[in-house]
Scaffold this motif. Structure first.
Motif, short mmCIF file in Angstrom:
data_model
loop_
_atom_site.label_atom_id
_atom_site.label_comp_id
_atom_site.label_asym_id
_atom_site.label_seq_id
_atom_site.Cartn_x
_atom_site.Cartn_y
_atom_site.Cartn_z
N SER A 268 0.84 -1.20 0.00
CA SER A 268 0.00 0.00 0.00
C SER A 268 0.87 1.25 0.00
O SER A 268 1.90 1.30 0.66
N GLU A 269 0.42 2.25 -0.73
CA GLU A 269 1.12 3.53 -0.81
C GLU A 269 1.34 4.15 0.58
O GLU A 269 2.26 4.92 0.80
N GLU A 270 0.49 3.75 1.53
CA GLU A 270 0.51 4.34 2.86
C GLU A 270 1.39 3.57 3.84
O GLU A 270 1.41 3.88 5.03
N SER A 271 2.06 2.52 3.36
CA SER A 271 2.79 1.66 4.30
C SER A 271 4.24 2.10 4.47
O SER A 271 5.04 1.97 3.54
N PRO A 272 4.61 2.62 5.65
CA PRO A 272 5.98 3.10 5.84
C PRO A 272 7.00 1.97 5.94
O PRO A 272 8.15 2.14 5.57
N GLU A 273 6.55 0.80 6.42
CA GLU A 273 7.51 -0.28 6.68
C GLU A 273 8.07 -0.87 5.40
O GLU A 273 9.25 -1.15 5.31
N GLN A 274 7.19 -1.08 4.42
CA GLN A 274 7.64 -1.86 3.27
C GLN A 274 7.76 -1.04 2.00
O GLN A 274 7.78 -1.61 0.91
N PHE A 343 7.14 11.41 1.78
CA PHE A 343 8.33 10.74 1.25
C PHE A 343 8.08 9.23 1.16
O PHE A 343 8.47 8.58 0.20
N THR A 344 7.39 8.68 2.18
CA THR A 344 6.98 7.27 2.13
C THR A 344 6.20 6.99 0.85
O THR A 344 6.45 6.04 0.12
N ARG A 345 5.20 7.85 0.60
CA ARG A 345 4.35 7.66 -0.58
C ARG A 345 5.16 7.78 -1.87
O ARG A 345 4.95 7.04 -2.84
N ALA A 346 6.10 8.72 -1.86
CA ALA A 346 6.95 8.91 -3.06
C ALA A 346 7.79 7.67 -3.30
O ALA A 346 7.83 7.12 -4.40
N LEU A 347 8.46 7.20 -2.23
CA LEU A 347 9.32 6.02 -2.35
C LEU A 347 8.54 4.82 -2.86
O LEU A 347 9.00 4.07 -3.73
N ASN A 348 7.36 4.64 -2.29
CA ASN A 348 6.52 3.51 -2.68
C ASN A 348 6.27 3.54 -4.19
O ASN A 348 6.47 2.55 -4.90
#
Ligand code: GN1
Ligand code: MG
Length: 375
Positions: A268-274, A343-348
């Motif tokens: 998920s775009e919202e997942s910081p862990e993965q 940034f999480t969403r961008a990385l994803n």
């Protein structure tokens, strides 16, 4: 979350402005929108419960709510008429039923300048992530049907957000953000800014094809995320496509690409862990392609079909770029829940883009399998 105090008072006032049935009972926050705030409101009338959705429109993003609501009402009316003509029952579950205020407007402006709209609540289920092939097929079928239903739409729609899916514009925005470095975050994300620029041909080339008329424009949804289709709770069949804020002229490729990036991503775009392991699940991709083509394939022209693979790359890269830009700007556009959320969403999305590129041949093979031969 149920509200009390000032928020409840504001929502209650908005409720009272609309020409709808029942006495206000309670309001719960719902939905996961990055822009607007959405509430599920229940109202009572002689023991009967009425359910409504209220949305506070973010007017820094949608600066002309009257134009937005004009579009929305036209599109909803068109869909309702088409469904009624083909004998569909239960229309209030299949298309948004939009209410007017007591003074006959489609939105209400409160004393703080916030704009509110209201439609009937549809009792179904939305998903943030899915592996079930049938449900994925159904979501894609809903978006394919949307495109097909809009084929004979004659009205002009307003451009609610200019340059919304213009990759060249999004690249310029990133460049500008990097020059200004307003939040002092540039050095921590420099490698990803470089990554976007190294891959900028994927942001630019589809826009070139649109500008030269090779890829046509039609009326599209422009926010074809996995969670914008309501499915029937029991059967999983598609009920209604929602979030019509950005319905306007666009390329069908934007919708296809957005659907894939949000529904075929393993994370998920919202997942910081993965977020760094985000990748394209080719099985999910296949279900979505099949569903979309089954419902909408007949209206696509050859230049659209030829650019499907490119669109899948474009949309993941474009939203990755938009999130990265907002992070560098200090989170001024998308709502955030933690410091590095954007940034999480961008990385994803940027990791997803890289995975899409790696699977390009496989994607091409599947496109050949499911698309009608070019016309
Ligand atoms: C925003 O708020 P939501 O989730 O409906 C954004 C879309 C992005 C999406 C990313 C008007 O949509 O373009 O793809 O976030 N909407 C606007 O999750 O910018
Ligand atoms: Mg939206």
């Amino acid at each position: 979350m149920i509200f009390g105090g000032k928020v409840k008072k504001t929502i209650r006032k908005a409720f009272e402005a609309f020409d709808i049935r029942g006495e206000f009972d309670c309001a719960k926050r719902c939905g996961n929108g990055n822009i607007n705030n959405t509430y599920h409101i229940t109202a009572r009338e002689e023991g009967v419960l009425h359910n409504y959705i209220f949305q506070r429109i973010n007017t820094s993003v949608f600066t002309e709510p009257d134009k937005l609501m004009h579009n929305l009402v036209r599109v909803v009316d068109h869909h309702r008429a088409a469904l009624a003509k083909s004998g569909v029952e239960d229309l209030d579950k299949r298309v948004l039923k939009v209410f007017k205020t007591r003074s006959g407007e489609h939105f209400y402006t409160d004393s703080s300048g916030n704009c509110w709209r209201c439609h009937l609540f549809i009792d179904g289920k939305t998903h943030e992530s899915l592996e079930d092939p049938e449900k994925l097929f159904n979501i894609a079928y809903a978006y394919g049907s949307f495109i097909s239903n809009m084929e004979d739409f004659q009205d002009e729609l307003h451009e609610t957000i200019p340059n919304f899916h213009d990759g060249k514009f999004r690249l310029r925005q990133l460049e500008q953000a990097a020059i200004e470095n307003r939040a002092g975050r540039l050095s921590s994300v420099q490698e990803w800014v470089d990554f976007v620029f190294e891959n900028s041909s994927d942001l630019v080339s589809l826009q070139d094809k649109i500008e030269t008329g090779i890829v046509p424009l039609r009326i599209t949804h422009n926010d074809a995320k996995i969670n914008n289709v309501i499915l029937d709770k029991e059967t999983g069949r598609p009920l209604c496509v929602i979030d019509l804020d950005t319905v306007m002229k666009g390329s069908v490729l934007f919708d296809f690409g957005d659907m894939i990036r949000s529904a075929a991503n393993t994370v998920s775009e919202e997942s910081p862990e993965q977020c760094c392991s985000a990748s394209l699940d080719i099985k999910r991709f296949e279900c979505l392609l099949e569903g979309f083509m089954q419902a909408g394939g007949d209206v696509l022209v050859s230049s659209e079909i030829e650019h499907i693979n490119q669109a899948v790359r474009l949309l993941s890269l474009m939203i990755g770029t938009r999130f990265l830009t907002d992070y560098i700007n200090g989170d001024v556009y998308f709502k955030i829940r933690w410091e590095d959320h954007n940034f999480t969403r961008a990385l994803n999305n940027l990791h997803l883009y890289a995975s899409i590129k790696r699977q390009s041949d496989h994607i091409d093979n599947l496109i050949r399998k499911y698309t009608p031969s070019c016309r």
